[in-house]
Design an enzyme around this catalytic site. Structure first.
Site, short mmCIF file in Angstrom:
data_model
loop_
_atom_site.label_atom_id
_atom_site.label_comp_id
_atom_site.label_asym_id
_atom_site.label_seq_id
_atom_site.Cartn_x
_atom_site.Cartn_y
_atom_site.Cartn_z
N ARG A 153 0.85 -1.18 0.00
CA ARG A 153 0.00 0.00 0.00
C ARG A 153 0.88 1.23 0.00
O ARG A 153 2.08 1.16 0.31
CB ARG A 153 -0.94 0.02 1.21
CG ARG A 153 -0.26 0.14 2.56
CD ARG A 153 -1.26 0.02 3.69
NE ARG A 153 -0.63 0.04 5.00
CZ ARG A 153 -0.37 1.14 5.69
NH1 ARG A 153 -0.67 2.33 5.19
NH2 ARG A 153 0.19 1.08 6.88
N GLU B 289 5.39 8.53 0.71
CA GLU B 289 4.95 8.09 -0.61
C GLU B 289 6.11 7.52 -1.43
O GLU B 289 7.25 7.94 -1.27
CB GLU B 289 4.33 9.27 -1.37
CG GLU B 289 2.99 9.73 -0.79
CD GLU B 289 2.35 10.81 -1.62
OE1 GLU B 289 1.32 10.53 -2.28
OE2 GLU B 289 2.89 11.93 -1.63
N HIS B 290 5.78 6.57 -2.31
CA HIS B 290 6.75 5.95 -3.22
C HIS B 290 7.88 5.24 -2.46
O HIS B 290 8.99 5.11 -2.98
CB HIS B 290 7.34 6.98 -4.19
CG HIS B 290 6.33 7.92 -4.77
ND1 HIS B 290 5.23 7.47 -5.50
CD2 HIS B 290 6.22 9.27 -4.73
CE1 HIS B 290 4.51 8.52 -5.88
NE2 HIS B 290 5.08 9.62 -5.41
N ARG B 291 7.60 4.82 -1.24
CA ARG B 291 8.57 4.16 -0.37
C ARG B 291 9.72 5.08 0.03
O ARG B 291 10.78 4.61 0.47
CB ARG B 291 9.13 2.89 -1.03
CG ARG B 291 8.08 1.79 -1.25
CD ARG B 291 7.52 1.33 0.10
NE ARG B 291 6.62 0.20 -0.03
CZ ARG B 291 5.30 0.29 -0.17
NH1 ARG B 291 4.72 1.49 -0.24
NH2 ARG B 291 4.55 -0.78 -0.24
N LEU B 292 9.53 6.37 -0.09
CA LEU B 292 10.54 7.34 0.35
C LEU B 292 10.24 7.74 1.79
O LEU B 292 9.85 8.86 2.09
CB LEU B 292 10.55 8.56 -0.59
CG LEU B 292 10.85 8.24 -2.05
CD1 LEU B 292 10.81 9.52 -2.89
CD2 LEU B 292 12.22 7.56 -2.20
#
Length: 213
Positions: A8, A188-191
């Site tokens: 997610r 977000e975006h795994r950052l």
């Protein structure tokens, strides 16, 4: 279902250097308050990791009962596996998995036994059934059946029905003196945002570093 497809996006916000206090304790207090306000299940539950004599790590869930600049406190049976590990190696790791608000806190430190006075004070504040359960369970020992545990509990409940439950000398607690505290905020975006507080050699200041996600 393919487990590799379960993911997610983390969208609840970020964590920036200018948001951080000089000590990790005020930020932990803020995050814990927000976890409670968000009605997360067991917000004070933390994974406690210890290591046995062979270097094998063990983890279990324990409830945090107090914290301040002096350390994080939990209670346990002194005959438990975790207590035996700590007798040989006092280094310990704590982890708070607040998934519902996309946060984690990871702590490393050294566990020190609480004084008898501190333990007795807390024990006397526990519900009576919890006090009796401490007597009934020889934590981490092998059981032939659950009925044996329940039978012992009922036996002791009758024994102490009309009086106070005495303090068990085999029951105690630990204060984890902090070495490091890491705050993880999903991004977000795994950052993700990760900041590591590390205790300085002086013992009263903290170095702060941003870590790559």
């Amino acid at each position: 279902m393919d487990l590799s497809d379960i993911r997610r996006e983390y969208t609840r916000g970020g964590l920036r250097r200018h948001d951080l206090p000089e000590s990790p304790i005020p930020l932990f207090q803020k995050w814990l308050d927000q976890a409670i306000e968000a009605k997360l299940t067991d917000p004070t539950a933390m994974t406690v990791a210890t290591v046995d004599q062979d270097g094998q790590p063990f983890q279990r869930i324990v409830l945090l009962k107090h914290f301040d600049e002096n350390g994080f406190v939990f209670y346990t049976n002194l005959g438990s596996r975790k207590a035996m590990h700590l007798a040989d190696n006092a280094k310990i790791s704590l982890h708070f998995p607040w998934h519902g608000i996309e946060r984690q806190v990871h702590i490393t430190g050294v566990a020190e036994k609480l004084s008898t006075f501190e333990v007795m004070k807390y024990f006397s504040s526990r519900p009576k059934d919890s006090q009796i359960a401490a007597w009934a369970s020889k934590q981490s020992s092998r059981l032939t059946a659950r009925q044996a545990l329940e039978g012992k509990f009922m036996e002791l409940k009758q024994k102490f029905a009309k009086g106070e439950v005495p303090f068990p000398t085999f029951w105690g607690g630990y204060r984890v003196k902090l070495s490091s505290v890491e705050f993880w905020q999903g991004g977000e975006h795994r950052l993700h945002d990760r900041f590591l507080f590390t205790q300085t050699e002086a013992g009263y200041e903290w170095d702060i570093e941003r870590l790559a996600p």
